[in-house]
Design a protein around this motif. Structure first.
Motif, mmCIF file in Angstrom:
data_model
loop_
_atom_site.group_PDB
_atom_site.id
_atom_site.type_symbol
_atom_site.label_atom_id
_atom_site.label_comp_id
_atom_site.label_asym_id
_atom_site.label_seq_id
_atom_site.Cartn_x
_atom_site.Cartn_y
_atom_site.Cartn_z
ATOM 1 N N MET A 1 90.094 42.577 27.820
ATOM 2 C CA MET A 1 89.386 43.583 28.581
ATOM 3 C C MET A 1 88.561 42.897 29.676
ATOM 4 S SD MET A 1 86.927 46.514 27.108
ATOM 5 C CE MET A 1 85.977 47.520 28.174
ATOM 6 N N ALA A 2 88.592 43.442 30.862
ATOM 7 C CA ALA A 2 87.889 42.867 31.999
ATOM 8 C C ALA A 2 86.381 42.946 31.804
ATOM 9 C CB ALA A 2 88.286 43.597 33.278
ATOM 10 N N THR A 3 85.699 41.917 32.271
ATOM 11 C CA THR A 3 84.240 41.922 32.190
ATOM 12 C C THR A 3 83.675 42.885 33.239
ATOM 13 O OG1 THR A 3 83.839 40.179 33.824
ATOM 14 C CG2 THR A 3 84.252 39.474 31.543
ATOM 15 N N LEU A 4 82.412 43.204 33.082
ATOM 16 C CA LEU A 4 81.717 44.034 34.066
ATOM 17 C C LEU A 4 81.833 43.415 35.458
ATOM 18 C CD1 LEU A 4 79.719 46.349 34.817
ATOM 19 C CD2 LEU A 4 77.889 44.741 34.269
ATOM 20 N N PHE A 5 81.670 42.099 35.550
ATOM 21 C CA PHE A 5 81.739 41.450 36.858
ATOM 22 C C PHE A 5 83.146 41.478 37.436
ATOM 23 C CE2 PHE A 5 77.771 38.733 35.840
ATOM 24 C CZ PHE A 5 76.956 39.807 36.149
ATOM 25 N N THR A 6 84.164 41.351 36.600
ATOM 26 C CA THR A 6 85.540 41.470 37.095
ATOM 27 C C THR A 6 85.775 42.875 37.632
ATOM 28 O OG1 THR A 6 86.366 39.756 35.602
ATOM 29 C CG2 THR A 6 87.982 41.338 36.454
ATOM 30 N N ARG A 7 85.245 43.857 36.963
ATOM 31 C CA ARG A 7 85.395 45.241 37.440
ATOM 32 C C ARG A 7 84.677 45.441 38.773
ATOM 33 N NH1 ARG A 7 83.697 49.197 33.162
ATOM 34 N NH2 ARG A 7 84.788 50.652 34.517
ATOM 35 N N ILE A 8 83.546 44.777 38.975
ATOM 36 C CA ILE A 8 82.861 44.834 40.264
ATOM 37 C C ILE A 8 83.704 44.116 41.326
ATOM 38 C CG2 ILE A 8 80.838 44.046 41.566
ATOM 39 C CD1 ILE A 8 79.207 44.489 38.941
ATOM 40 N N ILE A 9 84.186 42.927 41.011
ATOM 41 C CA ILE A 9 85.018 42.159 41.940
ATOM 42 C C ILE A 9 86.264 42.951 42.328
ATOM 43 C CG2 ILE A 9 86.463 40.091 42.171
ATOM 44 C CD1 ILE A 9 84.324 38.694 40.316
ATOM 45 N N ASP A 10 86.863 43.644 41.365
ATOM 46 C CA ASP A 10 88.086 44.417 41.615
ATOM 47 C C ASP A 10 87.829 45.761 42.293
ATOM 48 O OD1 ASP A 10 89.545 42.366 40.503
ATOM 49 O OD2 ASP A 10 89.861 43.366 38.563
ATOM 50 N N GLY A 11 86.556 46.104 42.512
ATOM 51 C CA GLY A 11 86.224 47.344 43.193
ATOM 52 C C GLY A 11 86.185 48.571 42.304
ATOM 53 N N GLU A 12 86.306 48.396 40.995
ATOM 54 C CA GLU A 12 86.240 49.534 40.070
ATOM 55 C C GLU A 12 84.807 50.058 39.944
ATOM 56 O OE1 GLU A 12 87.955 48.638 36.241
ATOM 57 O OE2 GLU A 12 89.510 47.419 37.195
ATOM 58 N N ILE A 13 83.842 49.164 40.133
ATOM 59 C CA ILE A 13 82.414 49.486 40.088
ATOM 60 C C ILE A 13 81.835 48.984 41.409
ATOM 61 C CG2 ILE A 13 80.216 49.012 38.928
ATOM 62 C CD1 ILE A 13 81.827 48.499 36.364
ATOM 63 N N PRO A 14 80.982 49.774 42.059
ATOM 64 C CA PRO A 14 80.448 49.321 43.349
ATOM 65 C C PRO A 14 79.569 48.082 43.231
ATOM 66 C CG PRO A 14 79.542 51.479 42.731
ATOM 67 C CD PRO A 14 80.502 51.093 41.665
ATOM 68 N N GLY A 15 79.587 47.280 44.287
ATOM 69 C CA GLY A 15 78.752 46.094 44.367
ATOM 70 C C GLY A 15 78.279 45.886 45.791
ATOM 71 N N ARG A 43 85.488 34.141 40.547
ATOM 72 C CA ARG A 43 86.482 35.212 40.400
ATOM 73 C C ARG A 43 87.162 35.132 39.037
ATOM 74 N NH1 ARG A 43 88.030 38.111 45.011
ATOM 75 N NH2 ARG A 43 87.073 37.377 46.930
ATOM 76 N N ALA A 44 87.389 33.918 38.550
ATOM 77 C CA ALA A 44 87.999 33.723 37.234
ATOM 78 C C ALA A 44 87.007 34.115 36.148
ATOM 79 C CB ALA A 44 88.409 32.265 37.053
ATOM 80 N N GLU A 45 87.508 34.712 35.093
ATOM 81 C CA GLU A 45 86.651 35.095 33.961
ATOM 82 C C GLU A 45 86.364 33.868 33.105
ATOM 83 O OE1 GLU A 45 88.243 38.442 31.823
ATOM 84 O OE2 GLU A 45 87.753 39.807 33.444
ATOM 85 N N ILE A 46 85.261 33.229 33.419
ATOM 86 C CA ILE A 46 84.775 32.069 32.677
ATOM 87 C C ILE A 46 83.532 32.546 31.942
ATOM 88 C CG2 ILE A 46 83.831 29.743 32.879
ATOM 89 C CD1 ILE A 46 85.437 29.561 35.570
ATOM 90 N N VAL A 47 83.503 32.377 30.632
ATOM 91 C CA VAL A 47 82.429 32.965 29.833
ATOM 92 C C VAL A 47 81.067 32.357 30.129
ATOM 93 C CG1 VAL A 47 81.571 33.332 27.471
ATOM 94 C CG2 VAL A 47 83.991 33.682 27.988
ATOM 95 N N GLN A 48 80.978 31.029 30.173
ATOM 96 C CA GLN A 48 79.673 30.402 30.312
ATOM 97 C C GLN A 48 79.765 29.118 31.119
ATOM 98 O OE1 GLN A 48 78.106 29.098 26.534
ATOM 99 N NE2 GLN A 48 80.156 28.764 25.718
ATOM 100 N N LEU A 49 78.619 28.636 31.528
ATOM 101 C CA LEU A 49 78.506 27.451 32.361
ATOM 102 C C LEU A 49 79.307 26.282 31.808
ATOM 103 C CD1 LEU A 49 76.803 26.161 34.781
ATOM 104 C CD2 LEU A 49 75.287 25.356 32.979
ATOM 105 N N THR A 50 79.186 26.019 30.530
ATOM 106 C CA THR A 50 79.823 24.847 29.936
ATOM 107 C C THR A 50 81.335 24.986 29.791
ATOM 108 O OG1 THR A 50 79.259 25.690 27.740
ATOM 109 C CG2 THR A 50 77.741 24.084 28.738
ATOM 110 N N ASP A 51 81.873 26.163 30.039
ATOM 111 C CA ASP A 51 83.327 26.360 30.000
ATOM 112 C C ASP A 51 83.981 26.142 31.358
ATOM 113 O OD1 ASP A 51 83.128 27.113 27.328
ATOM 114 O OD2 ASP A 51 83.145 29.263 27.771
ATOM 115 N N ALA A 52 83.201 26.064 32.415
ATOM 116 C CA ALA A 52 83.747 26.010 33.770
ATOM 117 C C ALA A 52 84.256 24.613 34.115
ATOM 118 C CB ALA A 52 82.685 26.430 34.776
ATOM 119 N N PRO A 53 85.406 24.547 34.790
ATOM 120 C CA PRO A 53 85.882 23.253 35.297
ATOM 121 C C PRO A 53 84.888 22.700 36.325
ATOM 122 C CG PRO A 53 87.611 24.934 35.430
ATOM 123 C CD PRO A 53 86.331 25.636 35.079
ATOM 124 N N ASP A 54 84.828 21.391 36.432
ATOM 125 C CA ASP A 54 83.873 20.743 37.327
ATOM 126 C C ASP A 54 84.025 21.201 38.777
ATOM 127 O OD1 ASP A 54 82.814 19.376 35.182
ATOM 128 O OD2 ASP A 54 83.840 17.488 35.635
#
Length: 148
Positions: A1-15, A43-54
């Motif tokens: 399921m898309a995160t709230l931020f993905t839905r904003i990025i995709d235009g489903e929720i205004p931003g 843009r990628a659904e990365i859960v937290q800071l420590t999961d993100a590629p450098d």
């Protein structure tokens, strides 16, 4: 399921978008600690800071610094602050905001009653400052669209 931020990025929720590129977007929050409080989000659904590629972390920090400089110019703030918490939405995001002192950098100071017109005006100030600083290529065409 898309995160709230993905839905904003995709235009489903205004931003209120102030930045967009292939890796990240930035939009102002609906509960700002200070005027201009902006979220930098991959843009990628990365859960937290420590999961993100450098490389993604480096890009997010570059965008956050660019937005911070724009906020300092727009509000004549002595500092731009960066907060990373990530408990409210499971999608990595950096809080960037103009700051005058450390005491004001608390989520307890977030305002949920800011009128929409004031939120729009703050986003426009960030967008204008980014444009003035030569970053117009990354400022989306309208507040509601992350597309370039």
């Amino acid at each position: 399921m898309a995160t709230l931020f993905t839905r904003i990025i995709d235009g489903e929720i205004p931003g209120r978008f102030v930045w967009a590129d292939d890796v990240a977007v930035a939009f102002t929050t609906i509960a700002p600690i200070t005027d201009g409080h902006t979220l930098v989000v991959p843009r990628a659904e990365i859960v937290q800071l420590t999961d993100a590629p450098d490389d993604v972390l480096a890009h997010l920090m570059t965008v956050a610094a660019t937005i911070g400089r724009a906020q300092q110019a727009a509000w004549d703030a002595p500092r731009a602050a960066l907060l990373v918490a990530g408990f409210e939405v499971p999608h990595l995001h950096l809080h960037v905001l103009p700051a005058w002192d450390e005491a004001s950098l608390s989520f307890a100071n977030a305002r949920s009653d800011v009128p929409a017109g004031d939120l729009d005006a703050a986003a426009e100030r960030v967008r204008a400052a980014l444009g003035d600083a030569g970053h117009g290529a990354h400022v989306p065409a309208g507040l509601g669209s992350p597309a370039l």
